[in-house]
Design an enzyme around this catalytic site. Structure first.
Site, PDB file in Angstrom:
ATOM      1  N   ASP A  44      -0.979  -5.133   9.511  1.00 30.60           N
ATOM      2  CA  ASP A  44      -1.994  -4.182   9.976  1.00 30.60           C
ATOM      3  C   ASP A  44      -1.959  -4.480  11.459  1.00 30.60           C
ATOM      4  O   ASP A  44      -1.967  -5.574  11.816  1.00 30.60           O
ATOM      5  CB  ASP A  44      -3.649  -4.687   9.657  1.00 30.60           C
ATOM      6  CG  ASP A  44      -3.891  -4.006   8.274  1.00 30.60           C
ATOM      7  OD1 ASP A  44      -2.990  -2.876   7.616  1.00 30.60           O
ATOM      8  OD2 ASP A  44      -5.047  -4.441   7.722  1.00 30.60           O
TER       9      ASP A  44
ATOM     10  N   GLU B 267       0.969  -1.321   0.012  1.00 29.17           N
ATOM     11  CA  GLU B 267      -0.015   0.083   0.093  1.00 29.17           C
ATOM     12  C   GLU B 267       0.985   1.174  -0.115  1.00 29.17           C
ATOM     13  O   GLU B 267       0.234   2.596   0.443  1.00 29.17           O
ATOM     14  CB  GLU B 267      -0.813   0.055   1.086  1.00 29.17           C
ATOM     15  CG  GLU B 267      -1.917  -1.142   1.166  1.00 29.17           C
ATOM     16  CD  GLU B 267      -2.769  -1.467   2.303  1.00 29.17           C
ATOM     17  OE1 GLU B 267      -2.562  -1.116   3.303  1.00 29.17           O
ATOM     18  OE2 GLU B 267      -3.638  -2.165   2.341  1.00 29.17           O
TER      19      GLU B 267
ATOM     20  N   HIS C 269      -1.050   0.525  10.666  1.00 26.72           N
ATOM     21  CA  HIS C 269      -0.043  -0.422  10.236  1.00 26.72           C
ATOM     22  C   HIS C 269       1.113  -0.350  11.336  1.00 26.72           C
ATOM     23  O   HIS C 269       1.187   0.608  12.097  1.00 26.72           O
ATOM     24  CB  HIS C 269       0.737  -0.023   8.918  1.00 26.72           C
ATOM     25  CG  HIS C 269      -0.181  -0.326   7.802  1.00 26.72           C
ATOM     26  ND1 HIS C 269      -0.162   0.450   6.643  1.00 26.72           N
ATOM     27  CD2 HIS C 269      -1.136  -1.160   7.581  1.00 26.72           C
ATOM     28  CE1 HIS C 269      -1.065   0.121   5.625  1.00 26.72           C
ATOM     29  NE2 HIS C 269      -1.720  -1.078   6.376  1.00 26.72           N
TER      30      HIS C 269
END
Length: 600
Positions: A366, A342, A537
């Site tokens: 995550d 990401e 994160h």
């Protein structure tokens, strides 16, 4: 010699043996020459035997040609260090010296001073004096002084001094290694995630790095035109056929791809891995006429946007991300890359900090769900035990993509203990075990319409771990959070019940931080840690390395906002003591006062 993946040489540590400049009939200086140079040699040996660059080579150390008693010798030392590429200096002395004449005045080096604790000569007096001089001149320096008095002829380094020297050396080499390298973002912002909104100013001024950007379409261009190493692709295919285990497909049968379509996805994914690797650091083996593409971006870290424009149409980047971050691939053990899913650049940079401190592969996840003992009991009937019980529960770390495969904990040391190793210690047996305990499951077509494969494993052992998050806060700048703790090994049936409540095809790690139980503390319990965490994160490293991170952050002028590192282990520049008695507040004030290391 091991190849350096990056353009530019690794930083060198320079040892500066300073000495009392007085000569004359009583030969003050002459009487100290051997003792002073022996200190320098001892420190050099300690660094060379214990510190390694990211490519696995021992850290290079140089010593000034002579002891430094007056400014001319300091200047000669500075000139030698400039030629040798010294970025880190340690000044050592057993005696009084002339501080402003003998100190390292180069504003571009990271500095420490070790003053010998002996009674014959006032080494401690010099240390205190020169630390004050550094503070007065705005040059942060780490002060090192042993707890116990030593004999004048003792050439050993006490354990407490060793610990500080190595902590300083590890952090300084990590900080200096980043200089001049790049962060390569492929794509841009992912689904509005703040961490992937790249801030070039921060990266340039705090880390001395640059930002490079390419559009994701560059991967399609290279794939379409055949701009990749075709021989290497064949080796990668052969390795994959032997080592990559395909897992179950969770999608409804009517939506599942055919075997031929899945094979095409694998072909696409393997090419994608090689192309991203070439983008990061170049490849001299590209086809003729591709000299421009062969150069690469000298990237020490990178990230891939992926969602959603890419993944709505093309196979996802989970295999390239996971394998890049892993400590081996089809070519065997090799320095892991740092590559953020990401394009969360802030999490990627956190991974970079810890990789450079440990030379280990890093986890990206995550920080997804907090599980209290009560909730686990309600959902599974299981009574939480051990560290997870002591710390009030645990946190589920899980994400598709970038988690290194090393995190399944299948590597073993000589005693059979499971761990994550520095990459140069990873054996063929370790690689085999790690791959055998990882499956590649077809992507969830709800998340990834374009398909692809996600790695799947569970960390089913207890290992020491450190989770961090680097954030940018408007009006404050960068700040770091640190939580030391352990991975948690749950019974298989408990893991399955909890895992199936989220995505059952992604890497799964249970983590509990070390907590203090104090009301109002962000470490009162695992719940409070998650509740105070600064983003979605976390970057996770093997081992308890919070103290090294605090030292590194002080060099980079990044304050640490939240940590559970024992106070006795905190090691920052001596000038931080002038900014107040509360260590966290003093860190903030000192970082604000000195400002970014590379700001003009």
């Amino acid at each position: 010699m091991v190849k350096n993946r990056y353009l530019g040489s690794y930083p060198v540590i320079g040892i500066r043996p300073t000495i009392d400049g007085r000569r004359g009939a009583l030969k003050v200086r002459e009487s100290l020459e051997d003792q002073t140079m022996n200190m320098a040699r001892s420190a050099a040996r300690l660094f060379e035997e214990n510190l390694r660059y990211s490519n696995g080579e021992p850290v290079k150390v140089v010593i000034a040609d002579t002891t430094i008693g007056r400014v001319a010798e300091a200047a000669a030392c500075e000139e030698k260090f400039r030629r040798e590429g010294v970025a880190v200096t340690l000044t050592v002395t057993p005696c009084w010296c002339y501080g402003s004449e003998t100190m390292d005045m180069d504003r571009n080096t990271i500095k420490a001073v070790w003053g010998f604790n002996g009674t014959e000569r006032p080494g401690a007096v010099y240390l205190a004096s020169v630390l004050a001089t550094h503070a007065q001149k705005g040059l942060p320096v780490f002060g090192i002084y042993g707890h116990e008095v030593q004999e004048a002829d003792d050439t050993s380094i006490p354990e407490d001094v060793k610990e500080k020297l190595l902590r300083f050396g590890r952090a300084a080499v990590a900080a200096a290694t980043m200089r001049g390298k790049s962060y390569l973002q492929i794509g841009a912002i992912t689904m509005g995630i703040g961490g992937s909104i790249i801030d070039s100013k921060f990266i340039e001024e705090y880390l001395g790095m640059r930002v490079e950007s390419v559009d994701e379409v560059e991967i399609i261009r290279r794939m379409t035109l055949g701009i990749y190493d075709r021989k290497e692709l064949e080796r990668l295919k052969s390795w994959s056929e032997e080592n990559v285990r395909e897992g179950f497909d969770k999608n409804p049968p009517e939506l599942q791809k055919t075997r031929d379509q899945k094979d095409q996805d694998w072909e696409f994914t393997l090419k994608m891995y090689l192309i991203i690797k070439d983008l990061l650091n170049g490849n001299p083996n590209l086809p003729s006429g591709c000299e421009e593409e062969a150069v690469g971006h000298n990237a020490i870290a990178g990230g891939f946007q992926g969602q959603r424009q890419w993944t709505d149409f093309y196979p996802n980047c989970d295999f390239p991300e996971a394998m890049l971050n892993t400590s081996f691939d089809h070519n065997g053990a090799r320095e892991p890359y740092v590559f953020a899913t990401e394009n969360d650049v802030l999490n990627g940079l956190g991974m970079l900090f810890m990789k450079l401190l440990t030379n280990r592969a890093q986890m990206f996840a995550d920080v997804r769900t907090f599980w209290s003992p009560e909730a686990v009991k309600r959902c599974t009937g299981y009574d939480v035990e051990g560290a997870a019980k002591e710390n009030g529960g645990f946190i589920h770390l899980i994400n598709s993509g970038a988690c290194c495969l090393d995190a399944n904990g299948q590597a073993r040391d000589e005693n059979g203990t499971r761990l994550m190793k520095p990459w140069y210690d990873v054996t063929v047996a370790d690689q085999k075990a790690i791959m055998e305990n990882t499956t590649w499951n077809y992507a969830d077509l709800g998340y990834f319409r374009g398909g692809g494969y996600s790695s799947r494993f569970v960390t089913d052992c207890e290992m020491p771990a450190t989770m961090i998050r680097l954030n940018l806060v408007d009006g404050l700048g960068p700040m770091l959070q640190i939580a030391e703790g352990w991975t948690v090994n749950l019974p298989d049936e408990v893991t399955d019940i909890l895992w199936k409540r989220t995505d059952y095809t992604w890497p799964c790690t249970w983590f509990t931080p070390r907590c203090d139980g104090k009301e109002g503390s962000p470490f009162r319990s695992a719940y409070d840690v998650m509740n105070c965490w600064g983003a979605n994160h976390g970057a996770i490293s093997y081992g308890h390395i919070g103290a090294d991170l605090i030292t590194l952050c002080s060099m980079l002028r990044i304050p640490v906002a939240m940590h559970n590192v024992p106070v006795a282990d905190i090691f920052r520049p001596a000038a931080w003591n002038a900014f107040g008695m509360d260590k966290e507040g003093a860190d903030y004030r000192a970082c604000a006062t000195y400002g970014p290391f590379y700001k003009k």
